[in-house]
Design a protein around this motif. Structure first.
Motif, PDB file in Angstrom:
ATOM      1  N   ASP A  32     -38.140 -81.390 -37.882  1.00 22.83           N
ATOM      2  CA  ASP A  32     -38.389 -81.596 -36.451  1.00 22.83           C
ATOM      3  C   ASP A  32     -37.646 -80.570 -35.603  1.00 22.83           C
ATOM      4  O   ASP A  32     -38.145 -80.162 -34.547  1.00 22.83           O
ATOM      5  CB  ASP A  32     -37.916 -82.997 -36.033  1.00 22.83           C
ATOM      6  N   ALA A  33     -36.439 -80.188 -36.039  1.00 26.32           N
ATOM      7  CA  ALA A  33     -35.627 -79.294 -35.218  1.00 26.32           C
ATOM      8  C   ALA A  33     -34.739 -78.435 -36.098  1.00 26.32           C
ATOM      9  O   ALA A  33     -34.399 -78.809 -37.224  1.00 26.32           O
ATOM     10  CB  ALA A  33     -34.778 -80.092 -34.230  1.00 26.32           C
ATOM     11  N   LEU A  71     -46.019 -83.267 -37.863  1.00 27.08           N
ATOM     12  CA  LEU A  71     -44.990 -82.689 -37.014  1.00 27.08           C
ATOM     13  C   LEU A  71     -45.601 -81.925 -35.850  1.00 27.08           C
ATOM     14  O   LEU A  71     -46.789 -81.599 -35.860  1.00 27.08           O
ATOM     15  CB  LEU A  71     -44.102 -81.750 -37.833  1.00 27.08           C
ATOM     16  N   PRO A  75     -41.047 -76.329 -34.812  1.00 28.97           N
ATOM     17  CA  PRO A  75     -39.790 -77.081 -34.721  1.00 28.97           C
ATOM     18  C   PRO A  75     -39.062 -76.737 -33.431  1.00 28.97           C
ATOM     19  O   PRO A  75     -39.189 -75.621 -32.903  1.00 28.97           O
ATOM     20  CB  PRO A  75     -39.005 -76.599 -35.947  1.00 28.97           C
ATOM     21  N   THR A  76     -38.306 -77.677 -32.907  1.00 28.25           N
ATOM     22  CA  THR A  76     -37.513 -77.455 -31.707  1.00 28.25           C
ATOM     23  C   THR A  76     -36.217 -76.742 -32.071  1.00 28.25           C
ATOM     24  O   THR A  76     -35.509 -77.156 -32.987  1.00 28.25           O
ATOM     25  CB  THR A  76     -37.188 -78.791 -31.023  1.00 28.25           C
ATOM     26  N   LEU A 159     -30.232 -86.218 -30.812  1.00 31.65           N
ATOM     27  CA  LEU A 159     -31.500 -85.671 -31.291  1.00 31.65           C
ATOM     28  C   LEU A 159     -32.312 -86.741 -32.020  1.00 31.65           C
ATOM     29  O   LEU A 159     -33.527 -86.877 -31.797  1.00 31.65           O
ATOM     30  CB  LEU A 159     -31.239 -84.479 -32.215  1.00 31.65           C
ATOM     31  N   ARG A 160     -31.649 -87.489 -32.880  1.00 31.65           N
ATOM     32  CA  ARG A 160     -32.356 -88.537 -33.616  1.00 31.65           C
ATOM     33  C   ARG A 160     -32.874 -89.617 -32.683  1.00 31.65           C
ATOM     34  O   ARG A 160     -33.973 -90.157 -32.879  1.00 31.65           O
ATOM     35  CB  ARG A 160     -31.433 -89.121 -34.678  1.00 31.65           C
ATOM     36  N   LEU A 164     -36.134 -86.499 -32.947  1.00 31.97           N
ATOM     37  CA  LEU A 164     -35.940 -85.326 -33.809  1.00 31.97           C
ATOM     38  C   LEU A 164     -35.031 -85.736 -34.963  1.00 31.97           C
ATOM     39  O   LEU A 164     -33.829 -85.480 -34.963  1.00 31.97           O
ATOM     40  CB  LEU A 164     -35.335 -84.167 -32.998  1.00 31.97           C
ATOM     41  N   SER A 165     -35.626 -86.379 -35.957  1.00 32.00           N
ATOM     42  CA  SER A 165     -34.817 -87.017 -37.003  1.00 32.00           C
ATOM     43  C   SER A 165     -34.533 -86.115 -38.195  1.00 32.00           C
ATOM     44  O   SER A 165     -33.484 -86.236 -38.831  1.00 32.00           O
ATOM     45  CB  SER A 165     -35.503 -88.300 -37.479  1.00 32.00           C
ATOM     46  N   LEU A 167     -33.562 -82.632 -39.529  1.00 30.85           N
ATOM     47  CA  LEU A 167     -32.927 -81.437 -38.975  1.00 30.85           C
ATOM     48  C   LEU A 167     -32.624 -80.425 -40.068  1.00 30.85           C
ATOM     49  O   LEU A 167     -32.262 -80.783 -41.184  1.00 30.85           O
ATOM     50  CB  LEU A 167     -31.621 -81.815 -38.262  1.00 30.85           C
TER      51      LEU A 167
END
Length: 242
Positions: A32-33, A71, A75-76, A159-160, A164-165, A167
């Motif tokens: 996610d990030a 997704l 990604p962020t 973030l979670r 955004l879990s 990483l």
């Protein structure tokens, strides 16, 4: 290992391995990030930290993988900087999150793109006895208690909490050390490159982990791949009990 003022060290250490860049793109396509420190951000002024930017030939494959995993398209990027001393004109900031302190907000406010999200993570004047680590807040607000001026655990929790879990951290050594100290790293993907670098007596280069005594923490090997003389190793930091 960071190589001082020699620019982005990853290309030097990996000998610009195509296989290494493919692995980096593949990892980026699964998360996610992407979490990086200010030093990593400053050392690569034109990079975008997307799967396709590190390995363009695999861009279509990476896009398909992200679609299959449900997704977002990319990604962020999350840049962790206590001081806010980063280039506000860096192209990667357009859709990024900057995790910083009030001092960093003062430095960056009005200078980054309007689409950049700045989040502050500051301690209160007097930590509570429980020392609970709580999520941060959007620029201007102050999360509650910690004695750490840049609480990375709070960043991860925030973030979670915001979806955004999964990483991926790409360093550097101090950020990685903070994540390890707070037991926030589940797996380590390590490339062993067939390149040797020496070290002078007054050399202040950092290694993989800087600022944290791991006391001989054990890893469990989950997988090993080889491409030429490069080795690609995957470890678990939480080995299953025997």
């Amino acid at each position: 290992m960071a190589l001082g003022d020699r620019g982005e060290s990853g290309h030097l250490i990996s000998a610009d391995s195509e296989a290494d860049r493919f692995v980096m793109g593949l990892l980026r396509s699964c998360v996610d990030a992407i979490l990086i420190g200010a030093g990593t951000f400053r050392n690569d002024p034109g990079h975008l930290w997307t799967p396709g930017s590190i390995y363009p030939k695999g861009a279509a494959l990476f896009d398909d993988n992200r679609h299959r995993l449900g997704l977002a398209a990319q990604p962020t990027l999350v840049v962790v900087t206590a001081s806010g001393a980063i280039d506000p004109n860096h192209p990667a900031l357009r859709d990024a999150i900057v995790a910083t302190t009030s001092a960093g907000v003062s430095r960056l406010r009005g200078r980054v793109p309007a689409t950049t999200r700045i989040v502050t993570f500051d301690p209160t004047a007097a930590p509570t006895a429980s020392r609970e680590r709580s999520p941060g807040a959007v620029a201007g607000e102050t999360p509650s208690v910690t004695s750490d001026p840049m609480p990375v655990a709070n960043v991860v929790a925030w973030l979670r909490a915001h979806g955004l879990s999964t990483l991926l951290t790409e360093g550097g050594p101090r950020l990685f050390a903070s994540l390890l100290a707070d037991k926030l790293v589940d797996q380590l993907f390590l490339t062993v490159s067939p390149v040797l670098f020496g070290r002078q007596g007054n050399d202040d280069r950092r290694s993989l982990v800087d600022g944290c005594d791991l006391a001989g923490s054990r890893l469990e090997l989950l997988g090993a791949r080889r491409h030429g003389s490069h080795l690609f190793l995957r470890y678990s930091l939480s080995p299953a009990p025997e």
